[in-house]
Design an enzyme around this catalytic site. Structure first.
Site, short mmCIF file in Angstrom:
data_model
loop_
_atom_site.label_atom_id
_atom_site.label_comp_id
_atom_site.label_asym_id
_atom_site.label_seq_id
_atom_site.Cartn_x
_atom_site.Cartn_y
_atom_site.Cartn_z
N HIS A 185 -20.68 -1.29 -11.04
CA HIS A 185 -19.33 -1.45 -10.71
C HIS A 185 -18.89 -2.28 -9.40
O HIS A 185 -17.96 -2.45 -9.21
CB HIS A 185 -18.72 -0.20 -10.51
CG HIS A 185 -18.85 0.59 -9.16
ND1 HIS A 185 -20.02 1.40 -9.01
CD2 HIS A 185 -18.13 0.82 -8.14
CE1 HIS A 185 -20.16 1.91 -8.04
NE2 HIS A 185 -18.96 1.63 -7.40
C1 UD1 Z 1 -14.19 2.34 -5.22
C2 UD1 Z 1 -14.73 2.46 -3.70
C3 UD1 Z 1 -16.45 2.36 -4.28
C4 UD1 Z 1 -16.70 3.54 -4.94
C5 UD1 Z 1 -16.01 3.38 -6.61
C6 UD1 Z 1 -16.26 4.49 -7.29
C7 UD1 Z 1 -13.69 1.46 -2.07
C8 UD1 Z 1 -13.62 0.39 -1.20
N1 UD1 Z 1 -14.36 1.48 -3.04
O1 UD1 Z 1 -14.49 1.39 -5.72
O2 UD1 Z 1 -16.97 2.68 -2.65
O3 UD1 Z 1 -18.26 3.37 -5.32
O4 UD1 Z 1 -14.57 3.51 -6.14
O5 UD1 Z 1 -15.58 4.06 -8.56
O6 UD1 Z 1 -12.83 2.42 -1.80
N2 UD1 Z 1 -9.00 0.92 -11.72
C9 UD1 Z 1 -8.49 1.73 -13.00
N3 UD1 Z 1 -8.32 2.83 -13.10
C10 UD1 Z 1 -8.52 3.80 -11.75
C11 UD1 Z 1 -8.82 3.15 -10.63
C12 UD1 Z 1 -9.25 1.91 -10.64
O7 UD1 Z 1 -8.29 0.71 -13.81
O8 UD1 Z 1 -8.21 5.05 -12.09
C13 UD1 Z 1 -9.35 -0.45 -11.66
C14 UD1 Z 1 -8.10 -1.11 -11.11
O9 UD1 Z 1 -7.96 -2.35 -11.75
C15 UD1 Z 1 -8.73 -1.44 -9.74
C16 UD1 Z 1 -10.28 -1.49 -9.97
O10 UD1 Z 1 -10.27 -0.63 -11.10
O11 UD1 Z 1 -8.21 -2.78 -9.16
C17 UD1 Z 1 -10.83 -1.15 -8.69
O12 UD1 Z 1 -10.42 0.07 -8.06
P1 UD1 Z 1 -10.71 0.44 -6.48
O13 UD1 Z 1 -10.31 1.60 -6.38
O14 UD1 Z 1 -10.10 -0.80 -5.79
O15 UD1 Z 1 -12.15 0.14 -6.38
P2 UD1 Z 1 -13.46 0.55 -7.05
O16 UD1 Z 1 -14.23 -0.54 -7.49
O17 UD1 Z 1 -13.14 1.80 -8.01
#
Ligand code: UD1
Length: 362
Positions: free
Chosen positions: A209
Site C-alpha cells: 500500500h
Molecule cells: C496511512 C499511513 C501509513 C500506514 C497506512 C496503513 C500516513 C502518512 N500514512 O497510509 O503510514 O502504513 O495508513 O493503512 O499517515 N482510504 C479509504 N478508506 C479509509 C482510509 C483511506 O478508502 O478508511 C483511501 C483514501 O482514498 C485515501 C487513501 O486510502 O486517499 C490513503 O489513505 P491515507 O490515510 O491518506 O494514507 P494511507 O495510504 O492509508
C-alpha cells in the site's frame, strides 16, 4: 491522571489496544480513546476496534482523507479544540502516521506532556512521510518508548535526554500474543476466507500500500510482474488496501488469477491467514515485526527498513522494489527459515506493563 490515547490509522489501533487494557489495572489512570478518523471505512477502522477489544472511541475527530497538509491540519484544529475543552494530563501517541504528528504538536504547544510509543525508528529516507512524522514527534515528546536497540542509538545520536528514553519493547507483540491465543481457541470457521485457506496447504500472504510502491504506474507494474511470477509457484492471498485498489483501477494493472484479491481484512482474519503462510510479502512496517515474532518468513518490498532488528535477528529479508530483487528475496527468505531466528529483546508481551510502570513512576 487523565490520558488521551490517540489512534487514527489502521496500524495505530493494535498499538493502543494493549496500552488501554493494561491501564485498567491502574486506578489512578483514566484513559480516553481519541480516534482522529484518518481511516474511516468499516474494514479499515470499525472492524479493528471490534477485533482488538477496544471500547468505542470517546472522541471521534472525523478527519478523513486528503493531502498530507489538509489531513494533518484538520486533525490539528479539531484536536486542539478537544484538548482545550478536556484538558488531559498526558497525550499518548503511537507509530508514525499523520495523526501521530498532528496530535503531538498540538499537545506540546498546549504544554501537555506527550508520550511517543514506538520512538526512535529511522529509515533515514526523508522521501517517506512517516520518517518526517517520526523525527518531529520524537523531537518534542517527553517520554520516548523504544521497541528495539537501533531506536536507542538513533535517539542518543539526535541528542534526546537519556532520562526521557525507555526501552519498553514492542506493544504490537503484546497485541499479537493476545490475539494468537484467541485464534488458537477457534477453528476459523467464522472468517470469510476459511474455505479459501482450507483449499491451499502452501500459500503466500501479501500486503502492498505504500505510496512509493503503488502511486506510480511504472513501479507498481514492476512489483506486480514479480508477484505474478511468484504466483506461478504458489497462490498469493492479497487483502487490497483502498489506496492500492484505487491505483490498480487507475493504471489498469492486471494480477495473475493465482493471486486472490480480497477486501481489507480485520486483524484476526488477517492473522488467521498470515500465521500459516509459507511466506509473507509486504511493504508494511508492523508485519515485518509480527512475522519475526511468529517465525514466518518475510520479504519486505522496500528499499530500506526502520526496523533493522527484524533482519538482524528475525525472519525479514529486504527485497527492494525491482522485479529481480523481489524474486531473489522471495527465495532467500524461504531459505533463511531453516537457519533459525530469534525474538528481539523485550518483545515478550509485557511492554504495555513497562510503559505504565515508567509513566506512573514520575
Ligand atoms: C496511512 C499511513 C501509513 C500506514 C497506512 C496503513 C500516513 C502518512 N500514512 O497510509 O503510514 O502504513 O495508513 O493503512 O499517515 N482510504 C479509504 N478508506 C479509509 C482510509 C483511506 O478508502 O478508511 C483511501 C483514501 O482514498 C485515501 C487513501 O486510502 O486517499 C490513503 O489513505 P491515507 O490515510 O491518506 O494514507 P494511507 O495510504 O492509508
Amino acid at each position: 491522571m487523565k490520558v488521551f490515547l490517540v489512534a487514527g490509522a489502521r496500524p495505530n489501533f493494535m498499538k493502543i489496544a494493549p496500552i488501554y487494557r493494561e491501564s485498567l489495572r491502574h486506578d489512578q489512570v483514566r484513559c480516553q480513546v481519541v480516534h482522529t478518523g484518518q481511516h474511516y471505512d468499516y474494514e479499515m477502522s470499525q472492524a479493528f476496534f471490534e477485533d482488538l477489544e477496544l471500547p468505542e472511541p470517546d472522541f471521534f475527530l472525523n478527519a478523513g482523507s486528503g493531502s498530507h497538509a489538509t489531513q494533518t491540519a484538520r486533525i490539528m484544529v479539531t484536536f486542539e479544540e478537544l484538548c482545550l475543552k478536556e484538558n488531559p494530563d498526558l497525550v499518548l501517541v503511537v507509530g508514525d502516521v499523520n495523526s501521530t504528528l498532528a496530535c503531538s504538536i498540538v499537545a506540546k504547544k498546549l504544554l501537555i506532556k506527550v508520550a511517543h510509543v514506538e520512538a526512535g525508528l529511522r529509515s533515514f529516507d526523508l522521501t517517506m512521510p512517516e520518517e518526517i512524522n517520526r523525527i518531529v514527534t520524537d523531537s518534542i515528546s517527553d517520554y520516548l518508548f523504544v521497541t528495539e536497540e537501533s531506536g536507542l542509538a538513533n535517539l542518543a545520536k539526535e541528542g534526546r535526554p537519556a532520562e526521557s528514553v525507555h526501552f519498553a519493547g514492542n506493544v504490537m507483540i503484546d497485541n499479537l500474543m493476545h490475539q494468537v491465543k484467541k485464534i488458537e481457541n477457534s477453528d476459523g470457521r467464522k472468517f470469510s476466507t476459511f474455505d479459501l485457506k482450507g483449499k491451499h496447504k502452501h500459500y503466500a500472504f501479501l500486503t502492498l500500500h505504500r505510496p512509493s510502491n503503488v502511486d506510480q504506474k511504472e513501479s507498481f507494474s514492476e512489483i506486480v510482474e514479480a508477484l505474478n511470477t511468484i504466483a506461478m509457484e504458489i497462490p498469493i492471498f492479497f487483502p487490497v488496501h483502498p489506496r492500492t485498489a484505487k491505483m490498480k483501477k487507475q493504471f489498469g494493472i492486471e494480477f495473475s488469477s493465482n493471486i486472490y484479491l480480497l477486501p481489507p481484512l480485520g486483524f484476526q482474519e488477517s492473522l488467521f491467514l498470515w500465521k500459516d503462510a509459507s511466506i509473507v510479502l509486504t511493504d508494511s512496517g508492523g508485519l515485518q515485526e509480527e512475522t519475526t515474532a511468529l517465525g514466518v518468513p518475510c520479504a519486505t518490498i522496500r528499499e530500506n527498513t526502520e526496523r533493522p532488528i527484524t533482519i538482524k535477528l528475525g525472519t525479514n529479508v529486504l527485497a527492494g522494489t525491482t522485479r529481480d530483487g523481489i524474486l531473489a528475496a522471495y527465495r532467500e527468505s524461504l531459505a533463511k527459515k531453516s537457519m533459525g531466528h530469534s525474538i528481539p529483546p523485550r518483545w515478550d508481551g509485557r511492554t504495555a506493563e513497562r510503559i505504565w510502570e515508567s509513566l506512573l513512576a514520575v
